[in-house]
Design an enzyme around this catalytic site. Structure first.
Site, PDB file in Angstrom:
ATOM      1  N   TYR A 185       0.731  -1.416   0.050  1.00 47.65           N
ATOM      2  CA  TYR A 185      -0.002  -0.107  -0.031  1.00 47.65           C
ATOM      3  C   TYR A 185       0.828   1.223  -0.089  1.00 47.65           C
ATOM      4  O   TYR A 185       2.045   1.436   0.858  1.00 47.65           O
ATOM      5  CB  TYR A 185      -0.854  -0.007   1.138  1.00 47.65           C
ATOM      6  CG  TYR A 185      -1.705   1.131   1.284  1.00 47.65           C
ATOM      7  CD1 TYR A 185      -1.535   1.950   2.459  1.00 47.65           C
ATOM      8  CD2 TYR A 185      -2.659   1.596   0.547  1.00 47.65           C
ATOM      9  CE1 TYR A 185      -2.373   3.072   2.943  1.00 47.65           C
ATOM     10  CE2 TYR A 185      -3.736   2.742   0.719  1.00 47.65           C
ATOM     11  CZ  TYR A 185      -3.330   3.547   1.730  1.00 47.65           C
ATOM     12  OH  TYR A 185      -4.159   4.824   2.139  1.00 47.65           O
ATOM     13  N   ASP A 232       9.277   2.726  -1.012  1.00 47.53           N
ATOM     14  CA  ASP A 232       8.340   3.133  -0.262  1.00 47.53           C
ATOM     15  C   ASP A 232       8.629   2.996   1.116  1.00 47.53           C
ATOM     16  O   ASP A 232       8.389   1.810   1.693  1.00 47.53           O
ATOM     17  CB  ASP A 232       6.798   2.707  -0.403  1.00 47.53           C
ATOM     18  CG  ASP A 232       5.780   3.636   0.330  1.00 47.53           C
ATOM     19  OD1 ASP A 232       4.696   3.650   0.093  1.00 47.53           O
ATOM     20  OD2 ASP A 232       6.238   3.887   1.355  1.00 47.53           O
ATOM     21  N   LYS A 249       5.525   8.904   8.329  1.00 50.26           N
ATOM     22  CA  LYS A 249       5.314   8.688   9.963  1.00 50.26           C
ATOM     23  C   LYS A 249       6.464   9.232  10.584  1.00 50.26           C
ATOM     24  O   LYS A 249       6.518  10.318  11.165  1.00 50.26           O
ATOM     25  CB  LYS A 249       5.309   7.197   9.881  1.00 50.26           C
ATOM     26  CG  LYS A 249       4.281   6.610   9.062  1.00 50.26           C
ATOM     27  CD  LYS A 249       3.761   5.253   9.288  1.00 50.26           C
ATOM     28  CE  LYS A 249       2.982   4.647   8.261  1.00 50.26           C
ATOM     29  NZ  LYS A 249       1.360   4.892   8.667  1.00 50.26           N
TER      30      LYS A 249
HETATM   31  P1  KE4 Z   1      -0.496   8.179   4.531  1.00 46.76           P
HETATM   32  O1  KE4 Z   1      -1.128   9.062   3.400  1.00 46.76           O
HETATM   33  O2  KE4 Z   1      -1.759   7.520   5.202  1.00 46.76           O
HETATM   34  O3  KE4 Z   1       0.154   9.133   5.513  1.00 46.76           O
HETATM   35  O4  KE4 Z   1       0.643   7.271   4.019  1.00 46.76           O
HETATM   36  C1  KE4 Z   1       0.125   6.255   2.960  1.00 46.76           C
HETATM   37  C2  KE4 Z   1       1.166   5.098   3.337  1.00 46.76           C
HETATM   38  C3  KE4 Z   1       2.090   5.063   2.307  1.00 46.76           C
HETATM   39  N1  KE4 Z   1       3.161   3.992   2.294  1.00 46.76           N
HETATM   40  C4  KE4 Z   1       3.144   2.857   3.241  1.00 46.76           C
HETATM   41  C5  KE4 Z   1       3.860   1.984   3.298  1.00 46.76           C
HETATM   42  C6  KE4 Z   1       1.999   3.055   4.186  1.00 46.76           C
HETATM   43  O5  KE4 Z   1       2.059   2.371   5.147  1.00 46.76           O
HETATM   44  C7  KE4 Z   1       1.073   4.161   4.320  1.00 46.76           C
HETATM   45  C8  KE4 Z   1      -0.063   4.286   5.335  1.00 46.76           C
HETATM   46  N2  KE4 Z   1       0.071   3.345   6.345  1.00 46.76           N
HETATM   47  C9  KE4 Z   1      -1.391   3.028   6.853  1.00 46.76           C
HETATM   48  C10 KE4 Z   1      -1.539   1.745   7.798  1.00 46.76           C
HETATM   49  N3  KE4 Z   1      -0.413   0.757   7.423  1.00 46.76           N
HETATM   50  C11 KE4 Z   1      -2.029   4.176   7.394  1.00 46.76           C
HETATM   51  C12 KE4 Z   1      -3.110   4.146   8.460  1.00 46.76           C
HETATM   52  C13 KE4 Z   1      -4.345   4.474   7.685  1.00 46.76           C
HETATM   53  O6  KE4 Z   1      -4.596   4.442   6.478  1.00 46.76           O
HETATM   54  O7  KE4 Z   1      -5.453   4.812   8.487  1.00 46.76           O
END
Ligand code: KE4
Length: 411
Positions: free
Chosen positions: A137, A232, A260
């Site tokens: 993701y 990523d 993060k």
């Molecule tokens: P954000 O747009 O949510 O800040 O980041 C997206 C993203 C991009 N790449 C990786 C590897 C990620 O894990 C994420 C976001 N992680 C999720 C949980 N695994 C965020 C939690 C949520 O969507 O509420």
């Protein structure tokens, strides 16, 4: 509060996984405060928190140094939409830490960072196609919300309404840890391939480590086809090593997506790489990318308060030691996969090598485990396909409480 939220916010939440529907709850936890390794809900119940806001909080909730830095910054103003010294200092910390990054652009979310990195890769190569891996993701970017079609390496199908098929037609989806499938995809689509984007340690199907040779093969496939390799590292960055998975595994991507931990728990993410690629970005270059709150003074203050402390190598010795102690506590209760301070307890006999393996887990049992642990004061990810995030605030006491709650579950 949830009833009120449902009247005002779709699903009562601002991000779907928080609704906790995947673990059989019809009402999510509302958090009042966090402190160290603990969160407290609106009813005053305290939980050992292994979600830690999905990874940003390497020093735990409400870490004093971070809070002090944010307060101090806020008293001088919260946003200017103009360059500040803190942005430059944070960029310097990221460049110093992440081996392949010579220049970095700060943004406000991982989605924004991944989207921008893909646009930059497409511009740099003058190609359109992107190869991604099922179960990885990269935020809710149209082009990357593509799920595998039938067959092995296929052109992506939109995994959400509202995404034009012509957008995901440029996205190829291949199984994680499958070198042959990736090579076949590149052989078939390689001349139009702009980039391969991968979570170098997958966290979004649960923790799935790269098998020996997988990341090396992706590096080689990019070199052979002229595509860029995008890591990523939104989860792995500053978590599995100060320099992320690219340091831990010794593979150098062309672009890196961060988030993060980089923002210390405030809305900040970043993408970076070699200067010759990054300099294509506006205003010096012709690839447009922008953001009102990019490099926000509060987020850069929080990011600096965290990243500067990561120069102490004992931080990663401690994270590794605590991660190992958590793994030992989890092991009797399922199949554990861990890399450093990120781990998943899979409800399967294992191993979990890819998304198909992860989807074969007993998610009903995981839901029962989640509800049981919550009732015993332990909050783990409300989905089998996420991680447990270890922080420096998690000590033996928190691991012991978790082990005890787990023992009761099997009873
Ligand atoms: P954000 O747009 O949510 O800040 O980041 C997206 C993203 C991009 N790449 C990786 C590897 C990620 O894990 C994420 C976001 N992680 C999720 C949980 N695994 C965020 C939690 C949520 O969507 O509420």
């Amino acid at each position: 509060m949830y009833r009120r939220a449902l009247e005002l916010i779709p699903g009562g939440v601002n991000s779907p996984v928080r609704a906790m529907r995947a673990v059989g709850l019809d009402e999510p936890l509302f958090v009042r405060r966090g402190e160290g390794a603990y969160i407290e809900d609106l009813d005053g119940n305290r939980y050992v928190d292994w979600v830690m806001s999905w990874g940003p909080l390497l020093f735990g909730h409400a870490d004093h140094e971070t809070i002090a830095a944010v307060v101090e910054a806020a008293e001088r103003g919260t946003t200017f939409g103009a360059p500040t010294e803190a942005e430059v200092e944070l960029a310097a910390e990221i460049v110093d830490a992440v081996p392949s990054v010579e220049k970095v652009r700060l943004v406000s979310s991982g989605t924004e960072a991944a989207m921008s990195a893909v646009r930059l890769a497409r511009a740099h190569t003058a190609r359109d196609r992107i190869l991604k891996f099922a179960g990885c993701y990269h935020g809710h970017v149209d082009a990357l919300l593509a799920s595998a079609g039938s067959g092995v390496a296929t052109l992506g199908l939109p995994s959400s309404p509202g995404i034009p098929t012509r957008v995901t037609e440029h996205t190829i989806v291949s199984p994680y840890n499958d070198v042959d499938a990736a090579a076949a995809a590149v052989a078939r689509y390689g001349e139009g391939l702009a980039a391969i984007i991968v979570e170098p340690v997958a966290g979004n199907m649960g923790v799935v480590p790269p098998e020996r040779g997988f990341l090396t093969a992706l590096r080689r496939l990019c070199d052979g086809s002229g595509a860029l390799l995008i890591f990523d590292e939104v989860i792995t960055g500053f978590r599995v090593a100060r320099g992320g998975a690219q340091e831990r595994f010794g593979i150098s991507p062309d672009l890196t997506v961060l988030g993060k931990i980089a923002g210390g728990g405030l809305p900040l993410a970043a993408f970076g790489g070699r200067s010759e690629i990054m300099d294509r970005l506006a205003p010096g270059g012709d690839v447009y990318q922008a953001g009102t709150l990019s490099g926000n003074p509060l987020a850069t203050a929080a990011g600096l308060a965290v990243l500067r402390r990561l120069r102490d190598p004992h931080v990663y010795d401690e994270l590794e030691a605590r991660g190992a102690r958590l793994e030992a506590a989890l092991a009797p209760h399922g199949h554990v996969q861990r890399v450093g301070a990120m781990a998943t307890l899979f409800m399967t006999d294992g191993p979990v090598r890819n998304f198909a393996d992860a989807q074969a887990c007993d998610t009903d049992r995981y839901g029962a485990l989640f509800r049981h642990l919550l009732a015993h004061g332990v909050y783990v990810a409300p989905s089998q396909f996420e991680c447990m995030f270890v922080s420096l605030a998690h000590g033996d006491e928190e691991i012991e409480r978790t082990a005890q709650a787990l023992a009761d579950f099997d009873g």
